[in-house]
Design a protein around this motif. Structure first.
Motif, PDB file in Angstrom:
ATOM      1  N   LEU A 146       0.840  -1.206   0.000  1.00 30.60           N
ATOM      2  CA  LEU A 146       0.000   0.000   0.000  1.00 30.60           C
ATOM      3  C   LEU A 146       0.870   1.248   0.000  1.00 30.60           C
ATOM      4  O   LEU A 146       0.573   2.219  -0.711  1.00 30.60           O
ATOM      5  CB  LEU A 146      -0.917  -0.010   1.224  1.00 30.60           C
ATOM      6  CG  LEU A 146      -1.771   1.249   1.430  1.00 30.60           C
ATOM      7  CD1 LEU A 146      -2.704   1.481   0.247  1.00 30.60           C
ATOM      8  CD2 LEU A 146      -2.578   1.137   2.726  1.00 30.60           C
ATOM      9  N   GLN A 147       1.942   1.241   0.780  1.00 32.90           N
ATOM     10  CA  GLN A 147       2.820   2.406   0.819  1.00 32.90           C
ATOM     11  C   GLN A 147       3.452   2.663  -0.543  1.00 32.90           C
ATOM     12  O   GLN A 147       3.544   3.810  -0.997  1.00 32.90           O
ATOM     13  CB  GLN A 147       3.908   2.207   1.877  1.00 32.90           C
ATOM     14  CG  GLN A 147       4.806   3.417   2.066  1.00 32.90           C
ATOM     15  CD  GLN A 147       4.029   4.645   2.518  1.00 32.90           C
ATOM     16  OE1 GLN A 147       3.443   4.655   3.590  1.00 32.90           O
ATOM     17  NE2 GLN A 147       3.995   5.670   1.688  1.00 32.90           N
ATOM     18  N   VAL A 148       3.897   1.603  -1.214  1.00 36.12           N
ATOM     19  CA  VAL A 148       4.470   1.755  -2.553  1.00 36.12           C
ATOM     20  C   VAL A 148       3.425   2.319  -3.509  1.00 36.12           C
ATOM     21  O   VAL A 148       3.701   3.226  -4.309  1.00 36.12           O
ATOM     22  CB  VAL A 148       4.989   0.398  -3.071  1.00 36.12           C
ATOM     23  CG1 VAL A 148       5.364   0.490  -4.553  1.00 36.12           C
ATOM     24  CG2 VAL A 148       6.191  -0.058  -2.258  1.00 36.12           C
ATOM     25  N   ALA A 149       2.203   1.800  -3.419  1.00 36.69           N
ATOM     26  CA  ALA A 149       1.131   2.253  -4.315  1.00 36.69           C
ATOM     27  C   ALA A 149       0.832   3.735  -4.125  1.00 36.69           C
ATOM     28  O   ALA A 149       0.674   4.480  -5.100  1.00 36.69           O
ATOM     29  CB  ALA A 149      -0.125   1.418  -4.066  1.00 36.69           C
ATOM     30  N   VAL A 150       0.760   4.187  -2.879  1.00 41.71           N
ATOM     31  CA  VAL A 150       0.457   5.593  -2.607  1.00 41.71           C
ATOM     32  C   VAL A 150       1.620   6.488  -3.018  1.00 41.71           C
ATOM     33  O   VAL A 150       1.433   7.557  -3.609  1.00 41.71           O
ATOM     34  CB  VAL A 150       0.125   5.789  -1.108  1.00 41.71           C
ATOM     35  CG1 VAL A 150       0.014   7.262  -0.763  1.00 41.71           C
ATOM     36  CG2 VAL A 150      -1.184   5.066  -0.769  1.00 41.71           C
ATOM     37  N   SER A 182       2.883   5.954   5.847  1.00 37.07           N
ATOM     38  CA  SER A 182       2.827   7.411   5.880  1.00 37.07           C
ATOM     39  C   SER A 182       1.382   7.841   6.129  1.00 37.07           C
ATOM     40  O   SER A 182       0.440   7.042   5.964  1.00 37.07           O
ATOM     41  CB  SER A 182       3.317   7.989   4.557  1.00 37.07           C
ATOM     42  OG  SER A 182       2.438   7.623   3.508  1.00 37.07           O
ATOM     43  N   ALA A 183       1.195   9.089   6.505  1.00 36.09           N
ATOM     44  CA  ALA A 183      -0.163   9.591   6.719  1.00 36.09           C
ATOM     45  C   ALA A 183      -1.026   9.487   5.456  1.00 36.09           C
ATOM     46  O   ALA A 183      -2.181   9.050   5.536  1.00 36.09           O
ATOM     47  CB  ALA A 183      -0.113  11.034   7.226  1.00 36.09           C
ATOM     48  N   ARG A 211       2.678   6.988  17.733  1.00 37.37           N
ATOM     49  CA  ARG A 211       3.834   6.902  18.628  1.00 37.37           C
ATOM     50  C   ARG A 211       5.096   6.542  17.852  1.00 37.37           C
ATOM     51  O   ARG A 211       6.172   7.108  18.083  1.00 37.37           O
ATOM     52  CB  ARG A 211       3.575   5.853  19.713  1.00 37.37           C
ATOM     53  CG  ARG A 211       2.632   6.308  20.809  1.00 37.37           C
ATOM     54  CD  ARG A 211       2.276   5.131  21.701  1.00 37.37           C
ATOM     55  NE  ARG A 211       1.455   5.539  22.841  1.00 37.37           N
ATOM     56  CZ  ARG A 211       0.803   4.674  23.615  1.00 37.37           C
ATOM     57  NH1 ARG A 211       0.858   3.365  23.346  1.00 37.37           N
ATOM     58  NH2 ARG A 211       0.089   5.115  24.629  1.00 37.37           N
ATOM     59  N   VAL A 212       4.975   5.577  16.937  1.00 35.65           N
ATOM     60  CA  VAL A 212       6.131   5.178  16.126  1.00 35.65           C
ATOM     61  C   VAL A 212       6.589   6.346  15.262  1.00 35.65           C
ATOM     62  O   VAL A 212       7.791   6.651  15.181  1.00 35.65           O
ATOM     63  CB  VAL A 212       5.784   3.958  15.253  1.00 35.65           C
ATOM     64  CG1 VAL A 212       6.893   3.686  14.239  1.00 35.65           C
ATOM     65  CG2 VAL A 212       5.553   2.733  16.122  1.00 35.65           C
ATOM     66  N   GLY A 213       5.636   7.015  14.615  1.00 37.32           N
ATOM     67  CA  GLY A 213       5.988   8.161  13.785  1.00 37.32           C
ATOM     68  C   GLY A 213       6.628   9.283  14.591  1.00 37.32           C
ATOM     69  O   GLY A 213       7.576   9.939  14.131  1.00 37.32           O
TER      70      GLY A 213
END
Length: 300
Positions: A146-150, A182-183, A211-213
């Motif tokens: 999903l991150q790659v796609a966005v 990411s957001a 928290r991780v971010g």
């Protein structure tokens, strides 16, 4: 009138095998790449890369002087993914593997390899890598996909990933990939009505993500959460849950106070559409609570 010449075609397989033998072979090579964090040397042939890929044509430019030029450093692409890209450029085929396909897809997008990235059809473009990603997709890799796609605007892949997470919500929320989203990648998930997870669990997952971010970016939790937290549907929580959330929010700010106030207003007025700022739609995984009966009541 001259008779047309005869076109004689050899075996494609033997031609491909011959070119594959040149892959990362220092013999006759005239360019060297230093690839990945491990700084692995990869040997290639300028003329082949330049005629196959505009990215490499611009990167390598015209050859200057005799001998091997200085190595080209590409530190952000893993060596395995880079070699897969070169294999495709040399032979027009590549064997994809589950553990590295997302990195190959990323490299294909960055280098503008349309053949590797996409296969043209009449109405749709199906990514070659996308087809493989979808085939091997599981809970552990879906958030990374999903991150790659966005990041690269791959709409078809994003839709597949969101649909997969909707069907396996609780498991996906517990993965490292979810915490590293990411957001912009998290937003389509929090906006979905089809998540199979209760809102209380989703609030906890959003807090863990923030928290991780915050630790990585060295910023306050509330600041990291700000772009996405409005998508949490606090009015779905029972009064006791909302009170507990409010107390925790005082200790560790995550949600704007006015957003919690809007949720309380829904409870006080016993009407879900009392305020536009408080999302009240139930998700597929929302557990029933006593107050849910008045969330969908029309205005009187």
């Amino acid at each position: 009138m001259e008779t047309p010449g005869l076109v004689v075609q050899g075996e494609a397989a033997s031609f491909s095998t011959a070119l594959r033998s040149l892959l990362n072979n220092p013999q006759y090579s005239d360019v060297c790449f230093v690839v990945g964090q491990e700084r692995q040397e990869v040997f290639a042939h300028r003329c082949l890369l330049a005629c196959r890929c505009n990215f490499f044509r611009g990167l390598l430019g015209p050859k200057l002087g005799p001998g091997m030029p200085s190595p080209v450093v590409l530190s952000t692409v893993p060596a395995e993914a880079f070699l897969a890209v070169l294999e495709f450029l040399y032979t027009n085929s590549v064997r994809l593997h589950r553990h590295s396909v997302l990195e190959v897809l990323t490299a294909a997008v960055e280098y503008g390899l349309e053949e590797l990235r996409a296969r043209a059809r009449v109405h749709w473009r199906f990514q070659l890598c996308l087809e493989f990603v979808v085939k091997v997709m599981d809970v552990e890799m879906v958030c990374e996909a999903l991150q790659v796609a966005v990041t690269f605007g791959l709409g078809a892949l994003q839709e597949r990933c969101v649909a997969f997470i909707e069907a396996h919500s609780r498991e996906a929320l517990r993965t490292r990939g979810f915490l590293e989203l990411s957001a912009p990648a998290l937003l389509p998930l929090l906006r979905s009505d089809r998540l199979c997870v209760d809102e209380a669990e989703l609030v906890l997952a959003a807090r863990s993500w923030a928290r991780v971010g915050a630790a990585v970016l060295e910023r306050p939790v509330a600041e990291v959460a700000a772009p996405v937290v409005r998508e949490l549907r606090l009015a779905l929580l029972a009064p006791a849950e909302l009170s507990a959330l409010e107390e925790q929010n005082q200790r560790e700010p995550l949600i704007p106070v006015e957003q919690i106030v809007e949720a309380w207003k829904c409870h006080a007025l016993r009407r879900g559409d009392a305020t536009r700022g408080a999302p009240c739609r139930r998700r597929r995984g929302t557990l029933p609570r006593e107050h849910h009966g008045f969330l969908d009541l029309p205005l009187k």
